[in-house]
Design an enzyme around this catalytic site. Structure first.
Site, PDB file in Angstrom:
ATOM      1  N   TYR A  88      55.736   6.604 -38.627  1.00  6.82           N
ATOM      2  CA  TYR A  88      55.130   5.265 -38.567  1.00  6.82           C
ATOM      3  C   TYR A  88      55.063   4.815 -37.115  1.00  6.82           C
ATOM      4  O   TYR A  88      56.018   5.011 -36.361  1.00  6.82           O
ATOM      5  CB  TYR A  88      55.958   4.255 -39.381  1.00  6.82           C
ATOM      6  CG  TYR A  88      55.162   3.759 -40.563  1.00  6.82           C
ATOM      7  CD1 TYR A  88      54.073   2.909 -40.360  1.00  6.82           C
ATOM      8  CD2 TYR A  88      55.461   4.168 -41.857  1.00  6.82           C
ATOM      9  CE1 TYR A  88      53.307   2.484 -41.441  1.00  6.82           C
ATOM     10  CE2 TYR A  88      54.699   3.734 -42.929  1.00  6.82           C
ATOM     11  CZ  TYR A  88      53.621   2.901 -42.716  1.00  6.82           C
ATOM     12  OH  TYR A  88      52.865   2.480 -43.768  1.00  6.82           O
ATOM     13  N   GLU A 134      53.160   1.583 -36.005  1.00  8.31           N
ATOM     14  CA  GLU A 134      52.356   0.353 -35.858  1.00  8.31           C
ATOM     15  C   GLU A 134      52.536  -0.202 -34.461  1.00  8.31           C
ATOM     16  O   GLU A 134      53.627  -0.157 -33.904  1.00  8.31           O
ATOM     17  CB  GLU A 134      52.800  -0.684 -36.896  1.00  8.31           C
ATOM     18  CG  GLU A 134      52.253  -0.378 -38.275  1.00  8.31           C
ATOM     19  CD  GLU A 134      52.630  -1.436 -39.302  1.00  8.31           C
ATOM     20  OE1 GLU A 134      52.823  -2.593 -38.928  1.00  8.31           O
ATOM     21  OE2 GLU A 134      52.727  -1.066 -40.485  1.00  8.31           O
ATOM     22  N   ASP A 159      26.993   1.137 -33.703  1.00  6.08           N
ATOM     23  CA  ASP A 159      27.721   2.077 -34.545  1.00  6.08           C
ATOM     24  C   ASP A 159      27.082   3.444 -34.331  1.00  6.08           C
ATOM     25  O   ASP A 159      26.018   3.736 -34.867  1.00  6.08           O
ATOM     26  CB  ASP A 159      27.603   1.625 -36.010  1.00  6.08           C
ATOM     27  CG  ASP A 159      28.307   2.578 -36.967  1.00  6.08           C
ATOM     28  OD1 ASP A 159      28.729   3.661 -36.536  1.00  6.08           O
ATOM     29  OD2 ASP A 159      28.415   2.226 -38.158  1.00  6.08           O
ATOM     30  N   THR A 204      32.541   7.351 -35.967  1.00  3.24           N
ATOM     31  CA  THR A 204      33.431   8.256 -36.681  1.00  3.24           C
ATOM     32  C   THR A 204      33.674   9.418 -35.721  1.00  3.24           C
ATOM     33  O   THR A 204      32.945   9.592 -34.743  1.00  3.24           O
ATOM     34  CB  THR A 204      32.787   8.819 -37.966  1.00  3.24           C
ATOM     35  OG1 THR A 204      31.521   9.395 -37.631  1.00  3.24           O
ATOM     36  CG2 THR A 204      32.588   7.738 -39.006  1.00  3.24           C
ATOM     37  N   LYS A 215      31.589  13.574 -37.586  1.00  2.00           N
ATOM     38  CA  LYS A 215      30.194  13.986 -37.869  1.00  2.00           C
ATOM     39  C   LYS A 215      29.729  14.873 -36.702  1.00  2.00           C
ATOM     40  O   LYS A 215      30.338  15.906 -36.485  1.00  2.00           O
ATOM     41  CB  LYS A 215      29.327  12.756 -38.073  1.00  2.00           C
ATOM     42  CG  LYS A 215      29.855  11.836 -39.187  1.00  2.00           C
ATOM     43  CD  LYS A 215      28.880  10.709 -39.459  1.00  2.00           C
ATOM     44  CE  LYS A 215      29.493   9.483 -40.045  1.00  2.00           C
ATOM     45  NZ  LYS A 215      29.729   9.435 -41.445  1.00  2.00           N
ATOM     46  N   ARG A 226      38.442  13.814 -39.608  1.00  2.00           N
ATOM     47  CA  ARG A 226      37.934  12.601 -40.257  1.00  2.00           C
ATOM     48  C   ARG A 226      38.635  11.407 -39.635  1.00  2.00           C
ATOM     49  O   ARG A 226      39.871  11.350 -39.642  1.00  2.00           O
ATOM     50  CB  ARG A 226      38.241  12.590 -41.754  1.00  2.00           C
ATOM     51  CG  ARG A 226      37.673  13.719 -42.537  1.00  2.00           C
ATOM     52  CD  ARG A 226      37.629  13.349 -44.003  1.00  2.00           C
ATOM     53  NE  ARG A 226      36.552  12.414 -44.211  1.00  2.00           N
ATOM     54  CZ  ARG A 226      35.275  12.752 -44.314  1.00  2.00           C
ATOM     55  NH1 ARG A 226      34.915  14.013 -44.229  1.00  2.00           N
ATOM     56  NH2 ARG A 226      34.351  11.842 -44.491  1.00  2.00           N
TER      57      ARG A 226
END
Ligand code: PLP
Length: 480
Positions: free
Chosen positions: A66, A68, A243, A272, A275, A281
Site C-alpha cells: 500500500y 497512498e 485524452d 492510457t 494501447k 494496463r
C-alpha cells in the site's frame, strides 16, 4: 548475456507450474490465451502486445504494497522502494513527452480522466473559493460555504466529442459519470466529410462557454490540431484537456509533432498506457506546472492506493518507448494504417473520412449490407478480431452499429508491414463480401444474425496463418 528468449520461456514455464499447483485451470486458461492471441489477426485499435519485460514486472511483490500519497509523502510506512518506482516512471514520462509534470498513479484511462476532471475543478473552482474564505481545506469551510461550493462544483460545463463522432464515454456521454457531473454538450464532425470542423466547434464553445474543453478520441481516424483546440479554449476561458489514450504511442514516437502533439498545447493531458504506447494496463496524467498541485491530489480525490507493480511496469514500458526503435515502430503503425486504408479503398470499401492519418481505420460496413455486429461476428469466425463501432449519425445505433474499427498497433508489434496490411484488407473484404444478413424468428431482417458462405472462414484462416507464422508473437517463447 543469456539468450532473452530462453530466459523468458523458462521463466513463464516455471511461473505456470507454480500457478498450476494452486489452480491448474488458470494456468490452462493463461496458456490458451497465448495460443489464441498467436493464432488470430488482432486488429482491435486499443490493444497491443506488451513486452515480456513489461509483463513480468507486473508479477511481483510490489502488488502487495500500500502506498497512498505521493513520492516521499506517503500515508503508509515502508514505501521507499515504491518511491523509487513512482519517481522513475514519472521521470521517464516527463522526458518522453516533454511534459512539465507527470502523475503515474491512475489505474486506467477512465481513472486518469476522473483525476483530470477533479483536478481542473479543484484548481479552477475549489482553490479560488478556499482563498476567498481564507482557508486551506474544504474541511475548514462553514457548512453554508461548503454547500455553496458543492453546488458550484456540480454546476460546471464540459464540451467533448460525441461518442458517434469518435469521442469516448468519458468525454461527456450522458450515461457516463462525465455526462452527469458536468452540464455537457458534445461536438461532432462535419456531416459531409466526417472531419472535425474547428469553426463549428469554436462557435459552439463561444455559445456554451465550457470550463473544460476535451479533445481526443477513441475512433476518429484523423489527426487533431491541438494548437487550434488551445486557441478555442483560450478564447472562451476553458481548460484544454486532451485524452491521448489511443494515440500516445504516436506522440511518444514523434509521429505527431508540432500542432499535432497535445503536450505543448493542453493544460492537462490524460492517457492510457496499454494501447499504442504498448505498456501495462493503466493510466497517466501529464500537466503543466499550473495544474500539477491539483493533479497530485488524485489520491485522495478519486484514487486510493496506487498499483505499485503497474507503476513499475509503466516505468519499464516508458523506458522502452524512449529507445530510438520505438520511433520506427510508431512510424510503422501510421504507415500500416495508410496501407490498410488504401487496400480497402482499392477494393471499393467505404471508410469514414475517406482514409486515415493515424493508427486506425473506421470501415463503414453498410455497403456490404451488414451491421457492425454482423461484420464483427463473421470476421471473428474467420479469426479476425475487431470491434464494431458507431459511425457518425449511425442508423443502427450504438449496439448494432454500422462500422468496424481496425487498428494497426498490435500487428505492427508482431512485425507486419505495409504489404501484410494490404493483404489483411483483402482478407477482410473477402469475409464481408461473402457474408449475408440473416432473418429474425418472425422472418424480418436481423441486425445480429448472418451467414458466412461455406469455406470462406477456413480459407481466410489459412491465409492469415501464413502471415501470422511469418510474424510470430513473442518469437522464441515456448511454453512446452
Ligand atoms: N479514453 C479513451 C480515448 C479511450 O479510448 C479509453 C478506452 O478505450 C479510455 C479513455 C478508458 O481507458 P480504460 O479502459 O483504461 O479505462
Amino acid at each position: 548475456m543469456a539468450d532473452l528468449n530462453s530466459l523468458t520461456s523458462s521463466a513463464y514455464r516455471h511461473a505456470l507450474e507454480v500457478i498450476a499447483s494452486v489452480e491448474p485451470r488458470i494456468a490452462d486458461a493463461t496458456r490458451q490465451e497465448l495460443a489464441d492471441q498467436r493464432a488470430s489477426l488482432k486488429l482491435i485499435a486499443s490493444e497491443n502486445y506488451a513486452s515480456p519485460a513489461v509483463l513480468m514486472t507486473m508479477g511481483t511483490w510490489f502488488s502487495d504494497k500500500y502506498a497512498e500519497g505521493t513520492v516521499g509523502h506517503r500515508f503508509y510506512a515502508g514505501c521507499q522502494n515504491v518511491d523509487t518506482v513512482e519517481a522513475l516512471a514519472a521521470e521517464h514520462a516527463r522526458e518522453l513527452f516533454g511534459a512539465e509534470y507527470a502523475y503515474v498513479q491512475p489505474h486506467s484511462g477512465i481513472d486518469a480522466n476522473l483525476v483530470a476532471f477533479w483536478s481542473i475543478l479543484a484548481h479552477r473552482i475549489e482553490s479560488p473559493a478556499l482563498a476567498e474564505h481564507g482557508v486551506r481545506n474544504v474541511n475548514d469551510l462553514t457548512e453554508a460555504d461548503w454547500e455553496k461550493l458543492r453546488r458550484e462544483l456540480g454546476n460546471q460545463r464540459l464540451l467533448g466529442m460525441s461518442l458517434d463522432a469518435g469521442g469516448h464515454l468519458t468525454h461527456g456521454f450522458r450515461p457516463n459519470i462525465s455526462g452527469k457531473m458536468f452540464h455537457q454538450q458534445q461536438y461532432g464532425t462535419d456531416p459531409e466529410t466526417g472531419l472535425l470542423d474547428y469553426d463549428a466547434l469554436a462557435a459552439k464553445a463561444r455559445e456554451f462557454k465550457p470550463l473544460v474543453l476535451v479533445a481526443g478520441y477513441s475512433a476518429y481516424p484523423r489527426r487533431v490540431n491541438f494548437a487550434k483546440m488551445r486557441e478555442i479554449a483560450d478564447e472562451v476561458g476553458a481548460t484544454l484537456m486532451v485524452d491521448m489514450a489511443h494515440f500516445a504511442g504516436l506522440v511518444a514516437g514523434k509521429v505527431f509533432t508540432g500542432d499535432e502533439d497535445p503536450v505543448p498545447h493542453a493544460h492537462v493531458v490524460t492517457t492510457t498506457t496499454h494501447k499504442s504506447l504498448r505498456g501495462p494496463r493503466g493510466g497517466m496524467v501529464l500537466a503543466t506546472e499550473e495544474f500539477a498541485p491539483s493533479v497530485d491530489r488524485g489520491c485522495p480525490m478519486v484514487l486510493g492506493g496506487p498499483l505499485s507493480h503497474v507503476m513499475a511496469a509503466k516505468a519499464v514500458a516508458l523506458a522502452e518507448a524512449r529507445q530510438p526503435a520505438f520511433q520506427t515502430y510508431a512510424q510503422q503503425i501510421a504507415d500500416n494504417a495508410k496501407s490498410l486504408a488504401e487496400g480497402f479503398l482499392r477494393r471499393e470499401a467505404n471508410l469514414v473520412t475517406g482514409g486515415t492519418d493515424n493508427h486506425l481505420v473506421l470501415l463503414d460496413v453498410t455497403s456490404f449490407g451488414l451491421t457492425g455486429r454482423q461484420a464483427e461476428s463473421a470476421l471473428l469466425d474467420a479469426g479476425v478480431v475487431t470491434n464494431r463501432n458507431s459511425v457518425p449519425a449511425d442508423p443502427n445505433g450504438a449496439w448494432y452499429t454500422s462500422g468496424i474499427r481496425l487498428g494497426t498497433p498490435a500487428l505492427t508489434t508482431r512485425g507486419f508491414g505495409a504489404a501484410e496490411f494490404d493483404r489483411v484488407s483483402e482478407l477482410i473484404v473477402e469475409v464481408l463480401s461473402n457474408t449475408t444478413p440473416g432473418t429474425t424468428k418472425a422472418g424480418g431482417p436481423s441486425k445480429a444474425s448472418y451467414r458466412l458462405a461455406d469455406g470462406v472462414a477456413d480459407r481466410v484462416r489459412s491465409a492469415s496463418a501464413e502471415l501470422l507464422e511469418k510474424n510470430p508473437l513473442y518469437p522464441g517463447l515456448e511454453l512446452a
